[in-house]
Design a protein around this motif. Structure first.
Motif, short mmCIF file in Angstrom:
data_model
loop_
_atom_site.label_atom_id
_atom_site.label_comp_id
_atom_site.label_asym_id
_atom_site.label_seq_id
_atom_site.Cartn_x
_atom_site.Cartn_y
_atom_site.Cartn_z
N VAL A 258 15.01 46.81 -0.42
CA VAL A 258 15.29 48.29 0.17
C VAL A 258 14.85 49.29 -0.75
O VAL A 258 15.21 49.32 -1.90
CB VAL A 258 16.87 48.36 0.47
N VAL A 259 14.24 50.29 -0.33
CA VAL A 259 13.80 51.49 -1.10
C VAL A 259 14.25 52.62 -0.37
O VAL A 259 13.83 53.03 0.58
CB VAL A 259 12.34 51.26 -1.21
N ASP A 260 14.88 53.42 -1.27
CA ASP A 260 15.60 54.67 -0.57
C ASP A 260 14.64 55.84 -0.84
O ASP A 260 14.27 56.11 -2.04
CB ASP A 260 17.05 55.02 -1.21
N LEU A 261 13.96 56.33 0.23
CA LEU A 261 12.96 57.48 -0.02
C LEU A 261 13.25 59.03 0.24
O LEU A 261 12.58 59.67 0.46
CB LEU A 261 11.50 57.07 0.81
N THR A 262 14.72 59.05 0.50
CA THR A 262 15.17 60.30 0.75
C THR A 262 14.90 61.40 0.02
O THR A 262 14.49 62.24 0.38
CB THR A 262 16.80 60.20 0.73
N GLN A 263 14.71 61.16 -1.38
CA GLN A 263 14.08 62.32 -2.17
C GLN A 263 12.88 63.00 -2.07
O GLN A 263 12.30 63.89 -2.23
CB GLN A 263 14.39 61.85 -3.73
N ASP A 264 12.07 62.29 -1.14
CA ASP A 264 10.74 62.60 -0.78
C ASP A 264 10.63 62.82 0.68
O ASP A 264 9.48 63.04 1.18
CB ASP A 264 9.73 61.64 -1.18
N VAL A 265 11.69 63.12 1.35
CA VAL A 265 11.59 63.31 2.94
C VAL A 265 11.01 64.51 3.11
O VAL A 265 10.35 64.74 4.08
CB VAL A 265 13.17 63.28 3.41
N ASP A 266 11.19 65.61 2.19
CA ASP A 266 10.55 67.02 2.52
C ASP A 266 8.90 66.98 2.06
O ASP A 266 8.27 68.05 2.32
CB ASP A 266 11.11 68.26 1.50
N ASP A 267 8.48 65.78 1.63
CA ASP A 267 7.05 65.67 1.32
C ASP A 267 6.68 64.39 1.87
O ASP A 267 6.52 63.33 1.10
CB ASP A 267 7.13 65.74 -0.31
N PRO A 268 6.47 64.44 3.42
CA PRO A 268 5.93 63.05 3.78
C PRO A 268 4.77 62.54 3.24
O PRO A 268 4.39 61.43 3.27
CB PRO A 268 5.70 63.52 5.15
N VAL A 269 3.80 63.24 2.67
CA VAL A 269 2.60 62.58 2.13
C VAL A 269 2.84 61.85 0.88
O VAL A 269 2.31 60.55 0.66
CB VAL A 269 1.67 63.83 1.67
N GLU A 270 3.73 62.37 -0.30
CA GLU A 270 4.22 61.64 -1.27
C GLU A 270 5.04 60.60 -0.73
O GLU A 270 4.74 59.34 -1.28
CB GLU A 270 5.03 62.55 -2.18
N THR A 281 10.70 40.41 5.80
CA THR A 281 11.93 41.15 6.51
C THR A 281 13.27 40.63 6.46
O THR A 281 13.70 39.61 6.45
CB THR A 281 11.70 41.48 7.97
N ASP A 282 14.06 41.58 5.48
CA ASP A 282 15.54 41.29 5.45
C ASP A 282 16.34 42.77 6.10
O ASP A 282 16.77 43.50 5.55
CB ASP A 282 15.85 41.26 4.08
N ILE A 283 16.47 42.58 7.44
CA ILE A 283 16.88 43.60 8.07
C ILE A 283 18.41 43.87 7.87
O ILE A 283 18.85 44.85 7.74
CB ILE A 283 16.85 43.38 9.64
N GLN A 284 19.26 42.81 7.61
CA GLN A 284 20.59 42.84 7.59
C GLN A 284 20.83 43.53 6.22
O GLN A 284 22.21 44.30 5.99
CB GLN A 284 21.57 41.33 7.66
N LYS A 285 19.96 43.37 5.22
CA LYS A 285 20.35 44.01 4.04
C LYS A 285 20.25 45.37 4.05
O LYS A 285 20.95 46.35 3.52
CB LYS A 285 19.39 43.36 2.81
N ALA A 286 19.30 46.01 4.73
CA ALA A 286 18.90 47.33 4.95
C ALA A 286 20.19 47.94 5.84
O ALA A 286 20.72 49.06 5.28
CB ALA A 286 17.72 47.56 5.79
N VAL A 287 20.91 47.37 6.56
CA VAL A 287 21.86 47.71 7.55
C VAL A 287 22.98 48.10 6.67
O VAL A 287 23.74 48.61 6.61
CB VAL A 287 22.11 46.98 8.74
N GLY A 288 23.24 46.87 5.78
CA GLY A 288 24.26 46.86 4.71
C GLY A 288 24.28 48.22 3.87
O GLY A 288 25.10 48.79 3.30
N TYR A 289 22.96 48.16 3.20
CA TYR A 289 22.72 49.41 2.45
C TYR A 289 23.05 51.08 3.21
O TYR A 289 23.75 51.69 2.74
CB TYR A 289 21.21 49.81 2.21
N ALA A 290 22.85 50.94 4.34
CA ALA A 290 23.01 52.19 5.32
C ALA A 290 24.42 52.31 5.49
O ALA A 290 25.00 53.40 5.29
CB ALA A 290 22.43 52.05 6.70
N ALA A 291 25.20 51.32 5.67
CA ALA A 291 26.74 51.43 5.79
C ALA A 291 27.42 51.83 4.49
O ALA A 291 28.27 52.63 4.67
CB ALA A 291 27.23 50.05 6.04
N ASP A 292 26.71 51.57 3.54
CA ASP A 292 27.33 52.21 2.19
C ASP A 292 26.87 53.78 1.85
O ASP A 292 27.65 54.37 1.21
CB ASP A 292 26.67 51.39 0.81
#
Length: 378
Positions: A258-270, A281-292
């Motif tokens: 899981v990679v959090d890219l939120t800090q670059d949301v305002d720069d979609p090119v980066e 693909t590990d979807i459940q891990k991503a959903v668990g990260y979102a829950a936190d």
């Protein structure tokens, strides 16, 4: 997800159509997907006059290949597993010197910015020299600019509130056009011979501003190879959501990590330059990260963008989604987020998530904007 091939199909793809004469059933071994694979392999290996190490000359496919290099790159990522894609790309560059996308600045400079070329760049950027990467960034910027320009208008309409027919607006938005007024005011320009009405004056309704509480929107994006379109449009969607009042946006990419890219949301090119397409693909891990990440469960929306082919625990994925629903968090599963909204996904897994309380579908970015506006405006 690439389907497992039977041995006959594998040999047919390795040998090409030259095997059809020696094997009566080989010619019928390929279905539509197999034929697409054969075309992609022929595009590369059919140019080998000596047949390479096999000492065999591959014969032409059932029709002439018209693939361009970007189309070929996109096709092999869609058709073949990661290990095969890496070998094909390596052979293209090292064995056949097909380097016009990743090493030839003149070709890249002439290329018309479009989504197909953007996907090819994202899939081969790890092979590019620093000089080519600079040019690739410019190409990505232009495609993203075009996508954001269109989506920003759709987002503005979706979040601008309900039409107020008592007030007019100077903003010329087609969805707000006052049709009755326009027809009434321009009837004098009607031509009975051509039966056409010439429009001289326009008027548009105003919209009442939505009263939004603070909402947290978490976009979870599957970055496996088959989801390239959705990754691109997720980055653009997140950037457009970022500037909306009352909306706090997160963008998280995942495969087996899981990679959090939120800090670059305002720069979609980066942001797109950091995406690593391919992998498991590990979807459940991503959903668990979102829950936190969630602060106020009842004011949060989790948008899970994936083909639902879970490489880890399906039971854990269903459990995590059920827990989110239980705490009154809204969960939307998108099998596709792109301009066509044509999904290819694990329907059985998606149905399990629907049974757990999620909403599942496929949307264009504009449709997602409308859906979000409806949810946060309640």
């Amino acid at each position: 997800m690439t389907a497992r091939l039977d041995n006959l199909t594998r040999w047919r793809l390795m040998l090409g159509s030259s095997a059809d004469g020696a094997c009566a059933s080989c010619g019928n071994a390929l279905d539509a997907s197999g034929l697409a694979m054969d075309t992609a392999m022929e595009w590369l290996y059919g140019r080998d006059e000596q047949g390479g190490e096999r000492n065999i000359r591959r014969q032409g496919g059932r029709e002439a290949s018209q693939l361009t290099t970007p189309e070929w790159i996109n096709d092999i990522h869609r058709l073949f597993p990661k290990e095969t894609v890496e070998r094909l790309e390596r052979d293209a560059l090292e064995r056949y010197a097909i380097d016009d996308i990743v090493t030839n600045p003149e070709v890249l400079a002439r290329a018309e910015p479009n989504e197909a070329l953007l996907k090819a760049v994202l899939r081969t950027k790890h092979l590019m020299s620093p000089e080519i990467l600079v040019m690739a960034r410019k190409l990505i910027f232009e495609v993203v600019r075009q996508l954001m320009e269109k989506l920003s208008r759709e987002m503005m309409i979706a979040f601008s509130g309900v039409v107020d027919r008592r007030r007019s607006s100077p903003f010329k938005i087609a969805a707000n056009l006052d049709f009755k007024w326009v027809i009434r005011q321009n009837l004098k320009h009607y031509d009975p011979d051509t039966r056409k009405l010439a429009i001289d004056r326009l008027r548009f309704f105003a919209r009442n501003q939505r009263r939004l509480r603070n909402w947290q929107v978490i976009l979870l994006v599957d970055q496996s190879g088959s989801m390239a379109d959705s990754v691109i449009h997720s980055a653009v969607t997140a950037a457009c959501l970022w500037g909306l009042p009352g909306i706090r946006t997160h963008l998280v990419a995942f495969d087996t990590e899981v990679v959090d890219l939120t800090q670059d949301v305002d720069d979609p090119v980066e942001l797109l330059m950091k995406v690593q397409l391919g992998g498991g693909t590990d979807i459940q891990k991503a959903v668990g990260y979102a829950a936190d990440l969630i602060d106020q469960p009842a004011q949060a929306i989790v948008v899970l963008i994936t083909d639902f082919y879970e490489g880890a625990s399906e039971a854990m994925l269903v459990q995590r989604v059920r827990e989110l629903i239980g705490q009154r968090t809204k969960v939307l599963g998108l099998a596709a987020l792109d301009s066509q909204a044509k999904p290819n996904y694990d329907r059985a897994m998606a149905q399990q998530l629907v049974n757990a309380g999620a909403e599942v579908g496929a949307m264009t970015p504009g449709e997602l904007a409308v859906w979000l506006a409806e949810k946060v405006g309640r």
